[in-house]
Design a protein around this motif. Structure first.
Motif, short mmCIF file in Angstrom:
data_model
loop_
_atom_site.label_atom_id
_atom_site.label_comp_id
_atom_site.label_asym_id
_atom_site.label_seq_id
_atom_site.Cartn_x
_atom_site.Cartn_y
_atom_site.Cartn_z
N GLY A 93 64.48 11.83 20.83
CA GLY A 93 63.77 13.06 21.18
C GLY A 93 63.87 13.35 22.67
N ILE A 94 63.80 12.30 23.49
CA ILE A 94 63.94 12.45 24.95
C ILE A 94 65.34 12.97 25.29
CG2 ILE A 94 64.14 11.12 27.12
CD1 ILE A 94 61.83 9.31 25.93
N HIS A 95 66.35 12.43 24.62
CA HIS A 95 67.73 12.86 24.87
C HIS A 95 67.91 14.34 24.52
CE1 HIS A 95 69.23 8.44 24.46
NE2 HIS A 95 68.75 8.71 25.66
N ARG A 96 67.29 14.77 23.42
CA ARG A 96 67.37 16.19 23.04
C ARG A 96 66.64 17.07 24.06
NH1 ARG A 96 66.88 13.96 17.87
NH2 ARG A 96 64.62 14.25 17.87
N ALA B 156 55.78 15.10 29.71
CA ALA B 156 56.62 14.37 28.76
C ALA B 156 56.18 12.91 28.69
CB ALA B 156 58.09 14.45 29.17
N GLU B 157 55.80 12.37 29.83
CA GLU B 157 55.30 10.98 29.88
C GLU B 157 54.05 10.86 28.99
OE1 GLU B 157 53.98 7.68 33.27
OE2 GLU B 157 54.74 9.63 33.90
N SER B 158 53.16 11.84 29.09
CA SER B 158 51.94 11.86 28.26
C SER B 158 52.29 11.94 26.78
CB SER B 158 51.04 13.04 28.63
OG SER B 158 50.63 12.92 29.97
N GLU B 159 53.29 12.78 26.47
CA GLU B 159 53.74 12.93 25.08
C GLU B 159 54.26 11.61 24.52
OE1 GLU B 159 55.99 16.35 23.27
OE2 GLU B 159 56.06 16.96 25.37
N VAL B 160 55.08 10.93 25.35
CA VAL B 160 55.67 9.65 24.93
C VAL B 160 54.57 8.61 24.69
CG1 VAL B 160 57.09 7.70 25.70
CG2 VAL B 160 57.93 10.04 25.97
N ILE B 161 53.60 8.54 25.60
CA ILE B 161 52.48 7.59 25.45
C ILE B 161 51.70 7.91 24.16
CG2 ILE B 161 50.25 6.89 26.44
CD1 ILE B 161 51.65 7.31 29.26
N SER B 162 51.50 9.19 23.90
CA SER B 162 50.79 9.62 22.69
C SER B 162 51.56 9.20 21.43
CB SER B 162 50.61 11.15 22.72
OG SER B 162 50.10 11.60 21.50
N GLN B 163 52.88 9.39 21.45
CA GLN B 163 53.71 9.00 20.30
C GLN B 163 53.66 7.49 20.08
OE1 GLN B 163 55.25 10.76 18.07
NE2 GLN B 163 55.48 12.81 18.94
N ASP C 125 64.59 7.45 33.96
CA ASP C 125 64.03 6.20 34.52
C ASP C 125 62.54 6.08 34.18
OD1 ASP C 125 66.39 5.40 35.66
OD2 ASP C 125 65.95 6.19 37.65
N VAL C 126 61.81 7.19 34.36
CA VAL C 126 60.37 7.21 34.08
C VAL C 126 60.13 6.94 32.59
CG1 VAL C 126 58.31 8.70 33.98
CG2 VAL C 126 59.77 8.73 36.01
N MET C 127 60.91 7.61 31.73
CA MET C 127 60.74 7.43 30.28
C MET C 127 61.05 5.99 29.85
SD MET C 127 59.66 10.31 29.34
CE MET C 127 59.18 11.19 30.80
N ALA C 128 62.10 5.40 30.44
CA ALA C 128 62.46 4.02 30.10
C ALA C 128 61.34 3.06 30.50
CB ALA C 128 63.77 3.63 30.80
N ARG C 129 60.73 3.34 31.65
CA ARG C 129 59.63 2.48 32.12
C ARG C 129 58.44 2.55 31.17
NH1 ARG C 129 57.98 4.94 36.68
NH2 ARG C 129 56.00 5.52 35.76
N VAL C 130 58.09 3.75 30.75
CA VAL C 130 56.96 3.94 29.82
C VAL C 130 57.24 3.22 28.49
CG1 VAL C 130 55.64 5.66 28.49
CG2 VAL C 130 56.26 6.13 30.86
N LEU C 131 58.50 3.30 28.05
CA LEU C 131 58.88 2.69 26.76
C LEU C 131 59.17 1.19 26.88
CD1 LEU C 131 61.21 5.61 25.68
CD2 LEU C 131 59.24 4.83 24.34
#
Length: 263
Positions: A191-194, A171-178, A137-143
């Protein structure tokens, strides 16, 4: 002989699910409300399943509650029971050859070893949101995508991107960085799924993975996570359209056993 109707209620951390069973074998009605413990969700789910079945609560021979918020239903249910037992029971009903159940819920991850429908061992990750529905949920929100679209989007990945942290905050920081580097969202999602599958696999290996493997819980609807887990575990994973209802199904089955003993 008159039929026996039983009600199983699974009060999860993020959703409330109900199933009404007839004679311990036929699903009469089901309901799912997208809010869980500590909310109006459980009562709304009960009202909805009874309405769907065209029945009254008094027609239920036995009501059994399970899940994170099961104790909030004191007085409404005849009995409360551990979600571990109920998930084992539900998975065995749907897949009689099951030996390993991986349940990824909103707040925790459970891996259970099953023999003849009964749980013989389990491992649980409930101290951290990593690898759970909450993490996704958190990752989907960031994306800025819908959580239910993650599976399809991840499948469109063309390039391998690693999200190495299993901690939600990092992980949230990593996603924002990507994202700031212009990395394709589909590659990030894969990558999140893995990352989720790696976390769950570590838990599963603690008790050993014995086929056939069944995945339950809301995250089992995410094809990307299921596929990543299959690749990492090296064996097929079975899922059911009833994946989110599995705990409620197990509760309704235990309720039927209890009602039969009363007769």
């Amino acid at each position: 002989m008159s039929s026996i109707y039983t009600l199983g209620i699974d009060v999860g951390s993020t959703a409330s699910k109900c199933i009404i069973l007839k004679d311990g074998s036929e699903i009469v009605a089901k309901s799912l409300i997208d809010v869980g413990a500590g909310t109006s969700g459980p009562k709304r789910a009960i009202d909805a399943v009874l309405e769907n079945a065209g029945m009254a609560k008094e027609e239920m021979a036995y009501t059994l509650a399970t899940g994170y918020g099961r104790n909030s239903l004191m007085g409404l249910a005849d009995k409360q029971m551990s979600e571990l037992s109920c998930h084992a029971k539900g998975a065995f009903f749907l897949f009689p050859d099951v030996h390993t159940v991986i349940d990824i819920g909103g707040q925790d991850v459970k891996v259970m070893h099953i023999e003849n429908g009964a749980m013989t061992n389990f491992q649980m990750n409930d101290k951290c949101a990593a690898g759970t529905g909450r993490f996704l949920d958190v990752m989907a929100r960031v994306l800025e995508v819908k959580v239910e679209d993650l599976g399809a989007l991840g499948a469109m990945s063309k390039k391998r991107v690693e999200i190495s942290s299993t901690c939600t905050v990092f992980a949230e920081s990593e996603v924002i960085s990507q994202l700031s580097q212009g990395t394709d969202k589909c590659d990030i999602i894969a990558g999140i799924h893995r990352s989720v599958s790696h976390r769950v696999t570590g838990l599963a290996h603690r008790i050993g993975v014995v086929p056939s493997v069944v995945m339950t819980g809301g995250v089992a609807q995410n094809t990307g996570v299921v596929e990543a887990l299959q690749n990492e575990l090296g064996c097929p994973i079975k899922t059911s359209p009833l994946t989110q209802y599995n705990g409620a199904l197990g509760a309704a089955l235990f309720a039927y056993q209890a009602a039969s003993r009363r007769k």
